[in-house]
Design a protein around this motif. Structure first.
Motif, PDB file in Angstrom:
ATOM      1  N   VAL A   1       0.847  -1.179   0.000  1.00  0.00           N
ATOM      2  CA  VAL A   1       0.000   0.000   0.000  1.00  0.00           C
ATOM      3  C   VAL A   1       0.888   1.236   0.000  1.00  0.00           C
ATOM      4  CG1 VAL A   1      -1.805   1.278   1.203  1.00  0.00           C
ATOM      5  CG2 VAL A   1      -1.827  -1.221   1.201  1.00  0.00           C
ATOM      6  N   TYR A   2       0.596   2.170  -0.894  1.00  0.00           N
ATOM      7  CA  TYR A   2       1.454   3.334  -1.060  1.00  0.00           C
ATOM      8  C   TYR A   2       1.699   4.067   0.251  1.00  0.00           C
ATOM      9  CZ  TYR A   2       3.068   7.933  -2.533  1.00  0.00           C
ATOM     10  OH  TYR A   2       3.780   9.103  -2.678  1.00  0.00           O
ATOM     11  N   ALA A   3       0.667   4.276   1.029  1.00  0.00           N
ATOM     12  CA  ALA A   3       0.784   5.046   2.255  1.00  0.00           C
ATOM     13  C   ALA A   3       1.672   4.361   3.281  1.00  0.00           C
ATOM     14  CB  ALA A   3      -0.596   5.320   2.853  1.00  0.00           C
ATOM     15  N   ASN A   4       1.840   3.068   3.163  1.00  0.00           N
ATOM     16  CA  ASN A   4       2.649   2.305   4.106  1.00  0.00           C
ATOM     17  C   ASN A   4       4.020   1.943   3.556  1.00  0.00           C
ATOM     18  OD1 ASN A   4       0.522   2.289   5.962  1.00  0.00           O
ATOM     19  ND2 ASN A   4      -0.311   0.375   5.149  1.00  0.00           N
ATOM     20  N   ALA A   5       4.350   2.413   2.371  1.00  0.00           N
ATOM     21  CA  ALA A   5       5.601   2.043   1.736  1.00  0.00           C
ATOM     22  C   ALA A   5       6.784   2.704   2.417  1.00  0.00           C
ATOM     23  CB  ALA A   5       5.585   2.420   0.260  1.00  0.00           C
ATOM     24  N   THR A   6       7.889   1.989   2.448  1.00  0.00           N
ATOM     25  CA  THR A   6       9.146   2.518   2.959  1.00  0.00           C
ATOM     26  C   THR A   6      10.222   2.365   1.898  1.00  0.00           C
ATOM     27  OG1 THR A   6       9.741   0.409   3.992  1.00  0.00           O
ATOM     28  CG2 THR A   6       8.549   2.005   5.341  1.00  0.00           C
ATOM     29  N   THR A   7      11.149   3.305   1.888  1.00  0.00           N
ATOM     30  CA  THR A   7      12.224   3.327   0.916  1.00  0.00           C
ATOM     31  C   THR A   7      13.555   3.125   1.613  1.00  0.00           C
ATOM     32  OG1 THR A   7      10.996   4.806  -0.553  1.00  0.00           O
ATOM     33  CG2 THR A   7      13.375   4.655  -0.887  1.00  0.00           C
ATOM     34  N   ASP A   8      14.367   2.245   1.064  1.00  0.00           N
ATOM     35  CA  ASP A   8      15.693   1.968   1.593  1.00  0.00           C
ATOM     36  C   ASP A   8      16.695   2.184   0.467  1.00  0.00           C
ATOM     37  OD1 ASP A   8      17.301  -0.959   3.148  1.00  0.00           O
ATOM     38  OD2 ASP A   8      17.885   1.148   3.031  1.00  0.00           O
ATOM     39  N   ILE A   9      17.606   3.123   0.655  1.00  0.00           N
ATOM     40  CA  ILE A   9      18.634   3.442  -0.334  1.00  0.00           C
ATOM     41  C   ILE A   9      19.993   3.242   0.309  1.00  0.00           C
ATOM     42  CG2 ILE A   9      19.587   5.195  -1.866  1.00  0.00           C
ATOM     43  CD1 ILE A   9      16.872   6.508  -1.965  1.00  0.00           C
ATOM     44  N   THR A  10      20.854   2.525  -0.381  1.00  0.00           N
ATOM     45  CA  THR A  10      22.188   2.272   0.130  1.00  0.00           C
ATOM     46  C   THR A  10      22.946   3.584   0.316  1.00  0.00           C
ATOM     47  OG1 THR A  10      22.272   0.095  -0.912  1.00  0.00           O
ATOM     48  CG2 THR A  10      24.371   1.111  -0.342  1.00  0.00           C
ATOM     49  N   ASP A  11      23.682   3.686   1.415  1.00  0.00           N
ATOM     50  CA  ASP A  11      24.362   4.934   1.748  1.00  0.00           C
ATOM     51  C   ASP A  11      25.294   5.410   0.640  1.00  0.00           C
ATOM     52  OD1 ASP A  11      24.745   4.224   5.316  1.00  0.00           O
ATOM     53  OD2 ASP A  11      23.080   5.081   4.180  1.00  0.00           O
ATOM     54  N   SER A  12      25.939   4.484  -0.055  1.00  0.00           N
ATOM     55  CA  SER A  12      26.932   4.859  -1.046  1.00  0.00           C
ATOM     56  C   SER A  12      26.348   5.582  -2.255  1.00  0.00           C
ATOM     57  CB  SER A  12      27.708   3.620  -1.511  1.00  0.00           C
ATOM     58  OG  SER A  12      26.852   2.697  -2.153  1.00  0.00           O
ATOM     59  N   VAL A  13      25.040   5.493  -2.465  1.00  0.00           N
ATOM     60  CA  VAL A  13      24.418   6.149  -3.614  1.00  0.00           C
ATOM     61  C   VAL A  13      23.437   7.236  -3.209  1.00  0.00           C
ATOM     62  CG1 VAL A  13      24.697   4.070  -5.010  1.00  0.00           C
ATOM     63  CG2 VAL A  13      22.538   4.476  -3.830  1.00  0.00           C
ATOM     64  N   LYS A  14      23.249   7.450  -1.932  1.00  0.00           N
ATOM     65  CA  LYS A  14      22.368   8.523  -1.484  1.00  0.00           C
ATOM     66  C   LYS A  14      22.899   9.867  -1.961  1.00  0.00           C
ATOM     67  CE  LYS A  14      20.397   6.365   2.649  1.00  0.00           C
ATOM     68  NZ  LYS A  14      20.316   6.393   4.131  1.00  0.00           N
ATOM     69  N   GLY A  15      21.988  10.701  -2.403  1.00  0.00           N
ATOM     70  CA  GLY A  15      22.349  11.993  -2.953  1.00  0.00           C
ATOM     71  C   GLY A  15      22.465  11.991  -4.458  1.00  0.00           C
ATOM     72  N   GLY A  16      22.583  10.811  -5.054  1.00  0.00           N
ATOM     73  CA  GLY A  16      22.658  10.692  -6.496  1.00  0.00           C
ATOM     74  C   GLY A  16      21.555   9.843  -7.097  1.00  0.00           C
ATOM     75  N   PHE A  17      21.145   8.793  -6.389  1.00  0.00           N
ATOM     76  CA  PHE A  17      20.135   7.866  -6.880  1.00  0.00           C
ATOM     77  C   PHE A  17      18.821   8.101  -6.161  1.00  0.00           C
ATOM     78  CE2 PHE A  17      22.990   4.088  -8.357  1.00  0.00           C
ATOM     79  CZ  PHE A  17      23.824   4.973  -9.014  1.00  0.00           C
ATOM     80  N   THR A  18      17.718   7.952  -6.887  1.00  0.00           N
ATOM     81  CA  THR A  18      16.390   7.950  -6.302  1.00  0.00           C
ATOM     82  C   THR A  18      15.589   6.802  -6.891  1.00  0.00           C
ATOM     83  OG1 THR A  18      15.546   9.537  -7.929  1.00  0.00           O
ATOM     84  CG2 THR A  18      16.373  10.423  -5.851  1.00  0.00           C
TER      85      THR A  18
END
Length: 126
Positions: free
Chosen positions: A55-72
């Motif tokens: 469910v969209y409202a319950n979704a969580t996003t996990d992004i690896t630290d090494s690509v944070k700031g560049g990847f979405t």
């Protein structure tokens, strides 16, 4: 079964951008998680980014630290698609990128099966 089809890989110069897309199709009730992993020769397959939650409202996003700031990462749940926007690409981002999906089949929710895409090559080189 379920098929994950990826697109968008290619060759790009450092600092450039690419957008990867993945679409899941087949016998699907709910895709509870979709995301991207990457693997270089001789290395393990590592998480890049993933969105978890049916469910969209319950979704969580996990992004690896090494690509944070560049990847979405973004997901269109009704279409069972996930995109990875890669900006500020570096040579160390070169890898085969694999789409990942956790799929629940009708009648079996909340149990899920995991599926991989076949991978798409991303090469970052001057």
């Amino acid at each position: 079964q379920v098929q994950l089809v990826e697109s968008g890989g290619g060759l790009v110069q450092p600092g450039g951008s690419l957008r990867l897309s993945c679409t899941a199709s087949g016998s699907i009730f709910i895709v509870s998680a979709m995301g991207w992993y990457r693997q270089s020769p001789g290395k393990e397959r590592d998480l890049v980014a993933i969105i978890t939650g049916a469910v969209y409202a319950n979704a969580t996003t996990d992004i690896t630290d090494s690509v944070k700031g560049g990847f979405t990462i973004s997901r269109a749940t009704p279409k069972n698609t996930v995109d990875l926007q890669m900006n500020k690409l570096k040579p160390e981002d070169t890898a085969v990128y694999y789409c990942s999906g956790n799929v629940a089949h009708r009648g079996n929710w909340p149990s899920t099966d995991h599926y991989w895409g076949q991978g798409t090559q991303v090469t970052v080189s001057p």
